[in-house]
Scaffold this motif. Structure first.
Motif, PDB file in Angstrom:
ATOM      1  N   GLN A 263      -5.980   3.852   5.086  1.00 40.73           N
ATOM      2  CA  GLN A 263      -7.136   4.890   4.570  1.00 40.73           C
ATOM      3  C   GLN A 263      -6.418   5.812   3.731  1.00 40.73           C
ATOM      4  N   VAL A 264      -5.444   6.295   4.224  1.00 35.70           N
ATOM      5  CA  VAL A 264      -4.733   7.491   3.433  1.00 35.70           C
ATOM      6  C   VAL A 264      -4.400   7.072   2.314  1.00 35.70           C
ATOM      7  N   LEU A 265      -3.889   5.873   2.046  1.00 33.74           N
ATOM      8  CA  LEU A 265      -3.156   5.195   0.953  1.00 33.74           C
ATOM      9  C   LEU A 265      -4.508   5.124  -0.182  1.00 33.74           C
ATOM     10  N   LYS A 266      -5.541   4.692   0.568  1.00 35.80           N
ATOM     11  CA  LYS A 266      -6.712   4.247  -0.434  1.00 35.80           C
ATOM     12  C   LYS A 266      -7.249   5.739  -0.754  1.00 35.80           C
ATOM     13  N   PHE A 267      -7.478   6.705   0.095  1.00 41.07           N
ATOM     14  CA  PHE A 267      -7.852   7.920  -0.421  1.00 41.07           C
ATOM     15  C   PHE A 267      -7.074   8.619  -1.598  1.00 41.07           C
ATOM     16  N   CYS A 268      -5.589   8.375  -1.485  1.00 45.30           N
ATOM     17  CA  CYS A 268      -4.732   8.858  -2.417  1.00 45.30           C
ATOM     18  C   CYS A 268      -5.203   8.555  -3.928  1.00 45.30           C
ATOM     19  N   SER A 269      -5.216   7.081  -3.931  1.00 43.56           N
ATOM     20  CA  SER A 269      -5.690   6.314  -5.063  1.00 43.56           C
ATOM     21  C   SER A 269      -7.058   6.779  -5.493  1.00 43.56           C
ATOM     22  N   GLU A 270      -7.788   6.867  -4.748  1.00 39.70           N
ATOM     23  CA  GLU A 270      -9.411   7.338  -5.191  1.00 39.70           C
ATOM     24  C   GLU A 270      -9.137   8.792  -5.911  1.00 39.70           C
TER      25      GLU A 270
ATOM     26  N   GLY B 226       1.153   7.816  -7.664  1.00 39.51           N
ATOM     27  CA  GLY B 226       1.897   7.560  -6.909  1.00 39.51           C
ATOM     28  C   GLY B 226       2.260   8.161  -5.407  1.00 39.51           C
ATOM     29  N   VAL B 227       2.974   8.041  -4.516  1.00 37.01           N
ATOM     30  CA  VAL B 227       3.172   8.475  -3.286  1.00 37.01           C
ATOM     31  C   VAL B 227       4.535   8.770  -2.933  1.00 37.01           C
ATOM     32  N   GLU B 228       4.743   9.675  -2.152  1.00 40.96           N
ATOM     33  CA  GLU B 228       6.151   9.927  -1.541  1.00 40.96           C
ATOM     34  C   GLU B 228       6.172   9.947  -0.267  1.00 40.96           C
ATOM     35  N   PHE B 229       6.484   8.894   0.394  1.00 39.03           N
ATOM     36  CA  PHE B 229       6.620   8.590   2.028  1.00 39.03           C
ATOM     37  C   PHE B 229       7.307   9.875   2.732  1.00 39.03           C
TER      38      PHE B 229
ATOM     39  N   LYS C 268      -2.537  -3.115  -3.295  1.00 41.58           N
ATOM     40  CA  LYS C 268      -3.789  -2.978  -3.266  1.00 41.58           C
ATOM     41  C   LYS C 268      -4.652  -1.966  -3.972  1.00 41.58           C
ATOM     42  N   TYR C 269      -3.793  -0.756  -3.644  1.00 38.97           N
ATOM     43  CA  TYR C 269      -4.398   0.423  -4.450  1.00 38.97           C
ATOM     44  C   TYR C 269      -3.944   1.058  -5.466  1.00 38.97           C
ATOM     45  N   HIS C 270      -3.005  -0.008  -5.980  1.00 40.40           N
ATOM     46  CA  HIS C 270      -2.287   0.296  -7.317  1.00 40.40           C
ATOM     47  C   HIS C 270      -1.433   1.777  -7.477  1.00 40.40           C
ATOM     48  N   LEU C 271      -0.480   1.982  -6.449  1.00 35.65           N
ATOM     49  CA  LEU C 271      -0.075   3.122  -6.215  1.00 35.65           C
ATOM     50  C   LEU C 271       1.721   2.557  -6.485  1.00 35.65           C
TER      51      LEU C 271
END
Length: 267
Positions: A21-28, A33-36, A53-56
């Motif tokens: 859900q966090v990754l989905k939120f970031c995409s929205e 991109g994300v830094e883990f 799935k969330y194009h990150l």
């Protein structure tokens, strides 16, 4: 055109409950991109499927030094699978020459192995690495001693160390590749009522221990964020990575507020 990423430490509490859900939120929200900062027990296959799935894009990942020392092969395997080649050492407390030498001795073989395997090693600063030891900044000593080392500059902690982040970025451009932390903050001893009202208990606890510089949402602090962004544009930095160590009142609300302001600053 710079792209936006987020250091997921900002959303650490939500990530413990529902990482997808966090990754989905970031995409929205508009992050590309994300830094883990950890994977919360999820497999590399799960992480990769959610990224797709969330194009990150994985911009980078903070990996504890202990993990790099003892599980480097497994770490490289995991990160290669999810598409990450930037490994960031997030923190090491240097207090004297002995601890500085210890850090150099730990990072040197790690940097060599990562480079040989197609990865890049970065160091993420706080303010204490901007202290001088024998007339040289600790961070500069790391760079001198470890040729492969790159810098992930946390611009707020440079500001907290009473240095000009713009000048710091310009003077270290040879070690700055394509990622920079965009962060705001203020001195808790001299803050406005609005700033005071946006501080979580963790920040107040730090101030009681004499640690007064407080990260905050973009636009709420006194750090020269607009000037930093303009400088990063001129340097053609690829990724602006948003972070707030003390999100308020929760990670989701804080990130939504910060990215809205950040987008306005970038225009």
């Amino acid at each position: 055109m710079a792209k936006l990423s987020i250091q997921l430490y900002t959303l650490r509490e939500a990530s413990k409950d529902n990482f997808e859900q966090v990754l989905k939120f970031c995409s929205e929200q508009g992050f590309q991109g994300v830094e883990f900062a950890g994977f919360y027990g999820h497999s590399k296959e799960e992480i990769k499927s959610w990224l797709d799935k969330y194009h990150l894009t994985v911009t980078s990942a903070h990996v504890p030094l202990e993990e790099l020392e003892h599980d480097l092969q497994q770490t490289m395997e995991f990160h290669r699978f999810i598409g990450n080649h930037r490994i960031v050492c997030p923190f090491y407390l240097v207090t004297d020459q002995a601890s500085l030498r210890e850090l150099i001795e730990k990072l040197t073989p790690i940097a060599k192995t990562l480079t040989e395997n197609g990865f890049d090693l970065y160091y993420h600063n706080h303010d204490h690495e901007l202290a001088k030891m024998e007339d040289q900044y600790i961070l500069d000593c790391l760079c001198d001693e470890i040729p492969q080392l790159k810098l992930e500059v946390d611009t707020f902690w440079v500001y907290a160390a009473k240095q000009n982040p713009v000048e710091f970025l310009q003077s270290h451009k040879d070690r700055i590749d394509d990622i920079v932390h965009i962060k705001d903050g203020f001195d808790g001893r001299n803050c406005t009522q609005e700033q005071h009202d946006h501080l979580p208990n963790e920040a107040f606890n730090r101030m009681q221990r004499g640690i007064y510089m407080c990260p905050c949402s973009i636009g709420l602090g006194n750090a020269p964020v607009k000037d930093v962004i303009e400088t990063c544009k001129q340097m053609e930095i690829e990724w602006f990575i948003l972070e707030n160590d003390f999100p308020y009142p929760d990670g989701y609300t804080d990130v939504a507020r910060s990215i809205h302001t950040l987008k306005e600053f970038i225009k």
